[in-house]
Design an enzyme around this catalytic site. Structure first.
Site, PDB file in Angstrom:
ATOM      1  N   LYS A 178      27.416  24.274 -73.844  1.00 45.98           N
ATOM      2  CA  LYS A 178      26.113  24.900 -73.607  1.00 45.98           C
ATOM      3  C   LYS A 178      25.833  25.058 -72.115  1.00 45.98           C
ATOM      4  O   LYS A 178      24.743  24.802 -71.635  1.00 45.98           O
ATOM      5  CB  LYS A 178      25.012  24.082 -74.284  1.00 45.98           C
ATOM      6  CG  LYS A 178      25.185  23.994 -75.791  1.00 45.98           C
ATOM      7  CD  LYS A 178      24.025  23.299 -76.453  1.00 45.98           C
ATOM      8  CE  LYS A 178      24.205  23.134 -77.938  1.00 45.98           C
ATOM      9  NZ  LYS A 178      24.583  24.302 -78.673  1.00 45.98           N
ATOM     10  N   CYS A 179      26.839  25.520 -71.400  1.00 47.41           N
ATOM     11  CA  CYS A 179      26.783  25.639 -69.945  1.00 47.41           C
ATOM     12  C   CYS A 179      26.929  27.117 -69.573  1.00 47.41           C
ATOM     13  O   CYS A 179      27.543  27.891 -70.312  1.00 47.41           O
ATOM     14  CB  CYS A 179      27.944  24.822 -69.356  1.00 47.41           C
ATOM     15  SG  CYS A 179      28.174  24.977 -67.582  1.00 47.41           S
ATOM     16  N   GLY A 180      26.400  27.488 -68.430  1.00 48.96           N
ATOM     17  CA  GLY A 180      26.576  28.850 -67.953  1.00 48.96           C
ATOM     18  C   GLY A 180      28.033  29.218 -67.743  1.00 48.96           C
ATOM     19  O   GLY A 180      28.402  30.393 -67.786  1.00 48.96           O
ATOM     20  N   THR A 228      30.455  28.140 -69.796  1.00 44.54           N
ATOM     21  CA  THR A 228      31.147  28.018 -71.084  1.00 44.54           C
ATOM     22  C   THR A 228      32.045  29.215 -71.401  1.00 44.54           C
ATOM     23  O   THR A 228      33.132  29.017 -71.965  1.00 44.54           O
ATOM     24  CB  THR A 228      30.130  27.759 -72.218  1.00 44.54           C
ATOM     25  OG1 THR A 228      29.445  26.539 -71.925  1.00 44.54           O
ATOM     26  CG2 THR A 228      30.815  27.643 -73.571  1.00 44.54           C
TER      27      THR A 228
END
Length: 166
Positions: free
Chosen positions: A40-42, A44
């Site tokens: 759930k990371c930018g 990803t």
């Protein structure tokens, strides 16, 4: 935590995503890209680029190993099986994914303690964010570090240089 640091990558063992022992000795002689990841990371979407590198260079002695980590803004909240499913369904990941770990602090996985010692970053002995990448040469000792914002495709020249030494 008293961490024993080994001399090279191939002396480390970790737990795979399914809870089985994974020994880096099985990768002896390969160039290995180790990445702390999050779903759930930018960054990803880099999973897709990592898979592309894996597919392009696997037959030449290269592999990617992902280590999910929830230490940065709670961006990896899932269970190990949920993480594996997410990676496969959303990014077609076929490279090995290990058990979720910590990369900083007193509970940092010994492998990441070693990697940070081999290739300190801008912040020295810590990892700044998800998708920090460590390229380890086939000698198991040479390590080059890449910041999270470096796209996987930007690593091709370095990977090819490391592979040329295999």
């Amino acid at each position: 935590m008293n961490t024993v640091l080994h001399e090279n990558l191939f002396e480390y063992s970790v737990l795979s995503n399914d809870g089985k022992d994974f020994s880096f000795a099985s990768l002896q002689g390969k160039t290995v890209l180790i990445v702390n990841t999050a779903s759930k990371c930018g960054f990803t979407p880099q999973y897709t680029g990592l898979e592309a590198l894996y597919k392009e260079y696997a037959s030449k002695g290269f592999t990617v190993i992902a280590f999910p980590c929830d230490q940065f803004a709670h961006q990896e909240p899932g269970t190990d099986s949920e993480i594996a499913q997410f990676c496969q369904i959303n990014h077609g990941v076929t490279f090995p994914i290990m058990k979720k770990i910590e990369v900083n602090g007193k509970n940092a996985d010994p492998l990441f303690v070693w990697l940070k010692k081999q290739a300190p970053g801008v912040l020295g002995g810590t990892i700044k964010w998800n998708f920090t990448k460590f390229l380890v040469g086939s000698d198991g000792i040479t390590v080059k570090r890449f910041a999270p914002n470096i796209e996987p495709s930007e690593l091709k020249t370095d990977i090819e240089q490391f592979l040329a030494k295999n």
